[in-house]
Design a protein around this motif. Sequence first.
Motif, PDB file in Angstrom:
ATOM      1  N   PHE A 145      31.848   0.141  51.208  1.00 27.81           N
ATOM      2  CA  PHE A 145      32.247   0.469  49.838  1.00 27.81           C
ATOM      3  C   PHE A 145      31.034   0.518  48.912  1.00 27.81           C
ATOM      4  O   PHE A 145      30.875   1.445  48.107  1.00 27.81           O
ATOM      5  CB  PHE A 145      33.247  -0.566  49.310  1.00 27.81           C
ATOM      6  CG  PHE A 145      34.641  -0.395  49.822  1.00 27.81           C
ATOM      7  CD1 PHE A 145      35.238   0.850  49.885  1.00 27.81           C
ATOM      8  CD2 PHE A 145      35.369  -1.502  50.250  1.00 27.81           C
ATOM      9  CE1 PHE A 145      36.538   0.993  50.357  1.00 27.81           C
ATOM     10  CE2 PHE A 145      36.665  -1.367  50.718  1.00 27.81           C
ATOM     11  CZ  PHE A 145      37.248  -0.113  50.776  1.00 27.81           C
ATOM     12  N   LEU A 146      30.191  -0.503  48.997  1.00 26.14           N
ATOM     13  CA  LEU A 146      29.078  -0.632  48.061  1.00 26.14           C
ATOM     14  C   LEU A 146      28.008   0.430  48.291  1.00 26.14           C
ATOM     15  O   LEU A 146      27.499   1.035  47.341  1.00 26.14           O
ATOM     16  CB  LEU A 146      28.480  -2.029  48.172  1.00 26.14           C
ATOM     17  CG  LEU A 146      29.414  -3.150  47.690  1.00 26.14           C
ATOM     18  CD1 LEU A 146      28.926  -4.507  48.167  1.00 26.14           C
ATOM     19  CD2 LEU A 146      29.521  -3.131  46.177  1.00 26.14           C
ATOM     20  N   CYS A 150      26.997   3.863  45.740  1.00 24.13           N
ATOM     21  CA  CYS A 150      25.673   4.347  45.343  1.00 24.13           C
ATOM     22  C   CYS A 150      25.531   5.837  45.624  1.00 24.13           C
ATOM     23  O   CYS A 150      25.014   6.600  44.794  1.00 24.13           O
ATOM     24  CB  CYS A 150      24.590   3.571  46.078  1.00 24.13           C
ATOM     25  SG  CYS A 150      24.489   1.822  45.660  1.00 24.13           S
ATOM     26  N   LEU A 151      25.975   6.267  46.795  1.00 25.28           N
ATOM     27  CA  LEU A 151      25.889   7.680  47.152  1.00 25.28           C
ATOM     28  C   LEU A 151      26.776   8.534  46.247  1.00 25.28           C
ATOM     29  O   LEU A 151      26.405   9.641  45.860  1.00 25.28           O
ATOM     30  CB  LEU A 151      26.285   7.866  48.615  1.00 25.28           C
ATOM     31  CG  LEU A 151      25.372   7.189  49.642  1.00 25.28           C
ATOM     32  CD1 LEU A 151      25.971   7.275  51.042  1.00 25.28           C
ATOM     33  CD2 LEU A 151      23.987   7.827  49.625  1.00 25.28           C
ATOM     34  N   LEU A 166      37.965  13.148  47.042  1.00 26.04           N
ATOM     35  CA  LEU A 166      38.564  13.160  48.380  1.00 26.04           C
ATOM     36  C   LEU A 166      38.503  11.801  49.066  1.00 26.04           C
ATOM     37  O   LEU A 166      39.361  11.481  49.891  1.00 26.04           O
ATOM     38  CB  LEU A 166      37.839  14.208  49.241  1.00 26.04           C
ATOM     39  CG  LEU A 166      38.391  14.504  50.638  1.00 26.04           C
ATOM     40  CD1 LEU A 166      39.803  15.067  50.548  1.00 26.04           C
ATOM     41  CD2 LEU A 166      37.473  15.488  51.367  1.00 26.04           C
ATOM     42  N   THR A 167      37.505  10.981  48.733  1.00 26.24           N
ATOM     43  CA  THR A 167      37.296   9.730  49.471  1.00 26.24           C
ATOM     44  C   THR A 167      38.499   8.784  49.440  1.00 26.24           C
ATOM     45  O   THR A 167      38.842   8.207  50.482  1.00 26.24           O
ATOM     46  CB  THR A 167      36.046   9.000  48.965  1.00 26.24           C
ATOM     47  OG1 THR A 167      36.137   8.819  47.551  1.00 26.24           O
ATOM     48  CG2 THR A 167      34.789   9.787  49.273  1.00 26.24           C
ATOM     49  N   PRO A 168      39.179   8.573  48.299  1.00 26.68           N
ATOM     50  CA  PRO A 168      40.326   7.653  48.346  1.00 26.68           C
ATOM     51  C   PRO A 168      41.486   8.183  49.177  1.00 26.68           C
ATOM     52  O   PRO A 168      42.267   7.398  49.715  1.00 26.68           O
ATOM     53  CB  PRO A 168      40.723   7.495  46.871  1.00 26.68           C
ATOM     54  CG  PRO A 168      40.190   8.698  46.193  1.00 26.68           C
ATOM     55  CD  PRO A 168      38.932   9.035  46.919  1.00 26.68           C
ATOM     56  N   PHE A 203      32.073   5.845  52.826  1.00 33.83           N
ATOM     57  CA  PHE A 203      30.645   5.912  53.166  1.00 33.83           C
ATOM     58  C   PHE A 203      30.236   7.246  53.777  1.00 33.83           C
ATOM     59  O   PHE A 203      29.345   7.938  53.274  1.00 33.83           O
ATOM     60  CB  PHE A 203      30.281   4.771  54.121  1.00 33.83           C
ATOM     61  CG  PHE A 203      28.921   4.911  54.736  1.00 33.83           C
ATOM     62  CD1 PHE A 203      27.781   4.744  53.962  1.00 33.83           C
ATOM     63  CD2 PHE A 203      28.774   5.215  56.079  1.00 33.83           C
ATOM     64  CE1 PHE A 203      26.509   4.891  54.531  1.00 33.83           C
ATOM     65  CE2 PHE A 203      27.521   5.356  56.651  1.00 33.83           C
ATOM     66  CZ  PHE A 203      26.378   5.193  55.877  1.00 33.83           C
ATOM     67  N   LEU A 204      30.906   7.633  54.861  1.00 33.39           N
ATOM     68  CA  LEU A 204      30.459   8.817  55.605  1.00 33.39           C
ATOM     69  C   LEU A 204      30.604  10.104  54.795  1.00 33.39           C
ATOM     70  O   LEU A 204      29.691  10.946  54.780  1.00 33.39           O
ATOM     71  CB  LEU A 204      31.243   8.919  56.921  1.00 33.39           C
ATOM     72  CG  LEU A 204      30.784  10.017  57.894  1.00 33.39           C
ATOM     73  CD1 LEU A 204      29.319   9.809  58.272  1.00 33.39           C
ATOM     74  CD2 LEU A 204      31.653  10.007  59.157  1.00 33.39           C
ATOM     75  N   LEU A 205      31.724  10.284  54.118  1.00 40.63           N
ATOM     76  CA  LEU A 205      31.933  11.510  53.340  1.00 40.63           C
ATOM     77  C   LEU A 205      30.903  11.683  52.218  1.00 40.63           C
ATOM     78  O   LEU A 205      30.304  12.764  52.087  1.00 40.63           O
ATOM     79  CB  LEU A 205      33.352  11.546  52.781  1.00 40.63           C
ATOM     80  CG  LEU A 205      34.446  12.119  53.689  1.00 40.63           C
ATOM     81  CD1 LEU A 205      35.792  12.063  52.977  1.00 40.63           C
ATOM     82  CD2 LEU A 205      34.126  13.552  54.082  1.00 40.63           C
TER      83      LEU A 205
END
Length: 519
Positions: A145-146, A150-151, A166-168, A203-205
């Motif tokens: 998450f953290l 940042c990204l 899109l991430t959630p 993270f990955l996306l």
Amino acid sequence: MGILTGRHRMGTAALIMAGSVFLSRFMGLIRDKFISYYHGASVESDIYFTSFVIPDFLNYLLAGGYFSITLIPLLAEYFERDEREGWQFLSAVLCWVALVASLLTGAAWMAAPWLSKLAAPGFDTASLERLASFLRIILPAQVFFLIGACLSGVLYMRRQFSVPALTPLVYNACIILGGWLMIDSGMEGFCWGVLGGAAVGSFLLPLMAVRSGGGMRLSVCFRHAGVWRFMLLALPLMIGQSIVVLDEQFVRIFGSLTGDGAVSLLNYARRIMQVPVGVVAQAAGVASYPFLASLVAKRETAQFNSTLNTALRNTMLIIVPLSAWMIAAAEPTLRLIFQQGGFGAEQTLGATPLLQVMLAAVAFWGIQQIMGRAFYAHKDTVTPAVVGTVATALALPVYWWLANVLGALGVALAGSCSVVLYTVMLSAVWRRRFGGEAFADVPMVLAKVVVLSLPAAVSGWWTVSKVGGFFPQAPLTGAFMALAASGLLFCVVYAVVVRLFAPSMLSPVMEMVRRKLRR
């Protein structure tokens, strides 16, 4: 590739974020529907919901929810000056975040049995052991998450909102999938889904999107002068804990003192309450923040106040009628979404007043979402943190007292009162420091919308009470028909009342919609 790199204007960004939040909340409801169907409002579901107390507090302690806010101004400054230096600064921040998050997560993992007692003082020994095992599964997700936050800050700086939107959705989808694949293991599958969703969605996306933007030059680097500036911005958010981020944890902690199933009922009600907050207020705040920050940097004070005022007024115009209808239709809403399987009519009736009390404060949730970002746009993270900490300190005895006097209803009431207090305090500080231009006509608009919504809310409540009686043997069908009929009548009555008494009030919103449709 386009979805990863597309840039957006403020209005389009707001619509993207609103759509994302709506879909995310909808998927969250599906997830909770899945939980309520198999586990209802039970000890097992209470344990699952409470297992987020410590991980979420760790996230708040590291200001994870504010990384994008604190990073955007600094990233914009360094990348504007020199792109190479911008990547060095980001690399140093990422390395420190990864190191500190990993160390704290590891310490919390080892102390899980002891931390479980703090998170749920009302649980018995067996429940606390189960809670500790869930906690150890979910805790590592905070590292993803953290770093992902940042990204995402880079993407917001670039005004690329599609991937953060899109991430959630990916995160919630993974939770649902994990629960479905391990349905025979109680709530444990949902915990593994949280970990997988954090790794993939959070993270990955964003990492892929940053790379697709071109020129990514991350490295192992712990030294950069900007890290200290970032720490100074983030430190108040780490130390200060606002009621708006801790309310969910207080619901779980103090809910554990009010009996089995109370945590789950409060969570289900709060999940629905957060739909209008997220779809309207949070989306407006997230989308407006880069533009507010840009206006502050250009020292365009008049335009800043105008933009902030527009965001506040438009939010009130939408969120107040929506929450008024939801209060009138609380019972069929809960019945339609949750009442199946292990979640019966008794649980629906128990959650209804909790939801209504929470919805009564939705307008203040909307104001604070925007006002907080107004302070952050001025690079002032201290004031919201201090005000939030004071409000939280004042709220704690209220939670304890009302939980003991009124049970779960008292916990819901304490949360609503605390959010109102925090919003009023934060707005008062802003007015004293920056003047009242940003609030021009906002209290009047709020009062007008509340008054104009009352006839429509009464008609919606009357419709709900009448329509529900026509389907005694089909509660879900009755709930759907009650929602449809009450929603339609609410809109008609509200439109007529506004047309008669305040025909110009909705003009700004309608004009914005017309512009978007023409585009």
